[in-house]
Design a protein around this motif. Structure first.
Motif, PDB file in Angstrom:
ATOM      1  N   THR A  87      -0.547 -17.268  -9.612  1.00 27.62           N
ATOM      2  CA  THR A  87       0.793 -17.754  -9.964  1.00 27.62           C
ATOM      3  C   THR A  87       1.820 -17.243  -8.965  1.00 27.62           C
ATOM      4  N   VAL A  88       2.969 -17.878  -8.996  1.00 29.34           N
ATOM      5  CA  VAL A  88       4.142 -17.447  -8.245  1.00 29.34           C
ATOM      6  C   VAL A  88       5.192 -17.100  -9.296  1.00 29.34           C
ATOM      7  N   GLU A 102       6.884 -17.678 -14.373  1.00 27.86           N
ATOM      8  CA  GLU A 102       5.787 -17.976 -13.446  1.00 27.86           C
ATOM      9  C   GLU A 102       5.422 -19.454 -13.491  1.00 27.86           C
ATOM     10  N   LYS A 105       0.412 -21.302  -8.697  1.00 32.50           N
ATOM     11  CA  LYS A 105       0.518 -21.408  -7.250  1.00 32.50           C
ATOM     12  C   LYS A 105      -0.017 -22.769  -6.817  1.00 32.50           C
ATOM     13  N   ASN A 106       0.648 -23.407  -5.910  1.00 29.43           N
ATOM     14  CA  ASN A 106       0.285 -24.717  -5.367  1.00 29.43           C
ATOM     15  C   ASN A 106       0.475 -25.874  -6.359  1.00 29.43           C
ATOM     16  N   LEU A 108       3.330 -27.162  -6.936  1.00 29.05           N
ATOM     17  CA  LEU A 108       4.324 -27.958  -6.231  1.00 29.05           C
ATOM     18  C   LEU A 108       4.197 -27.719  -4.742  1.00 29.05           C
ATOM     19  N   LYS A 109       4.646 -28.699  -3.989  1.00 29.27           N
ATOM     20  CA  LYS A 109       4.632 -28.544  -2.535  1.00 29.27           C
ATOM     21  C   LYS A 109       5.967 -29.007  -1.964  1.00 29.27           C
ATOM     22  N   SER A 110       6.174 -28.677  -0.721  1.00 28.71           N
ATOM     23  CA  SER A 110       7.403 -29.053  -0.042  1.00 28.71           C
ATOM     24  C   SER A 110       7.620 -30.559  -0.137  1.00 28.71           C
ATOM     25  N   ILE A 134      11.136 -23.272  -8.639  1.00 27.31           N
ATOM     26  CA  ILE A 134      10.717 -24.564  -8.082  1.00 27.31           C
ATOM     27  C   ILE A 134      11.089 -24.648  -6.604  1.00 27.31           C
ATOM     28  N   GLU A 135      12.316 -24.273  -6.278  1.00 23.93           N
ATOM     29  CA  GLU A 135      12.779 -24.337  -4.888  1.00 23.93           C
ATOM     30  C   GLU A 135      12.033 -23.353  -3.993  1.00 23.93           C
ATOM     31  N   SER A 136      11.565 -22.251  -4.553  1.00 24.91           N
ATOM     32  CA  SER A 136      10.795 -21.282  -3.752  1.00 24.91           C
ATOM     33  C   SER A 136       9.474 -21.882  -3.284  1.00 24.91           C
ATOM     34  N   GLN A 137       9.058 -22.957  -3.922  1.00 30.84           N
ATOM     35  CA  GLN A 137       7.826 -23.647  -3.528  1.00 30.84           C
ATOM     36  C   GLN A 137       8.098 -24.814  -2.587  1.00 30.84           C
TER      37      GLN A 137
END
Length: 172
Positions: A87-88, A102, A105-106, A108-110, A134-137
């Protein structure tokens, strides 16, 4: 239909001085629940949303229904230790201390376009933390959708950089 009439107000819960807005009476009424989901869906149509993100627990109820209605995926945001795998996390400040959220991880993507859906906008801290997570991803928060907003608590102001829509407004 008057959706406000479908929300039970419980005075003095969870403590004296609070006027709790109980959504269980709205979501147990199929027609009212469908109308609330359709209103959120309408706000998000033509925004090219890739995912709906919903914070636990009531954000799961509305977020997954709106995701289904839009034919997009749903991604949960949870408290630490509740999601499987890597997780992130994002830590944010509360009035007295900190909290953490949390996401997988992965998940979401850019470039992904995301709408956050929840039942209530109050002070705006938790939903703002969701947006930052969300934006950190690398994803973009296109919209925040709420069933209810407690306008006196100024959550909209804390999230003024985002499009915020609420179906019902209350003064506390």
């Amino acid at each position: 239909m008057d959706l406000k009439s479908k929300i039970r107000v419980i005075e003095g819960f969870p403590k004296e001085g609070i006027s709790f807005k109980d959504i269980t009476t709205l979501i147990s009424d199929g027609e009212a629940f469908r109308q609330a989901v359709n209103l959120m869906k309408k706000n998000l149509e033509n925004k090219n949303i890739d995912y709906i993100v919903g914070p636990e627990a009531r954000g799961f109820v509305f977020g997954s229904a709106v995701a289904y209605a839009l034919n997009v995926g749903f991604i949960p945001v949870r408290k630490p230790g509740k999601l499987p795998g890597e997780t992130v996390s994002f830590e944010y400040s509360l009035e007295y201390g900190t909290d953490k959220l949390e996401i997988c991880k992965n998940a979401l993507k850019s470039g992904d376009r995301v709408a956050i859906v929840d039942d209530l906008l109050a002070t705006g801290g938790t939903i703002n933390a969701c947006a930052k997570l969300i934006e950190s991803q690398g994803a973009e928060v296109v919209s925040m959708q709420f069933l209810m907003e407690l306008t006196d608590l100024n959550g909209r102001e804390k999230n003024k950089e985002y499009q915020v829509d609420s179906i019902l407004e209350y003064n506390i």
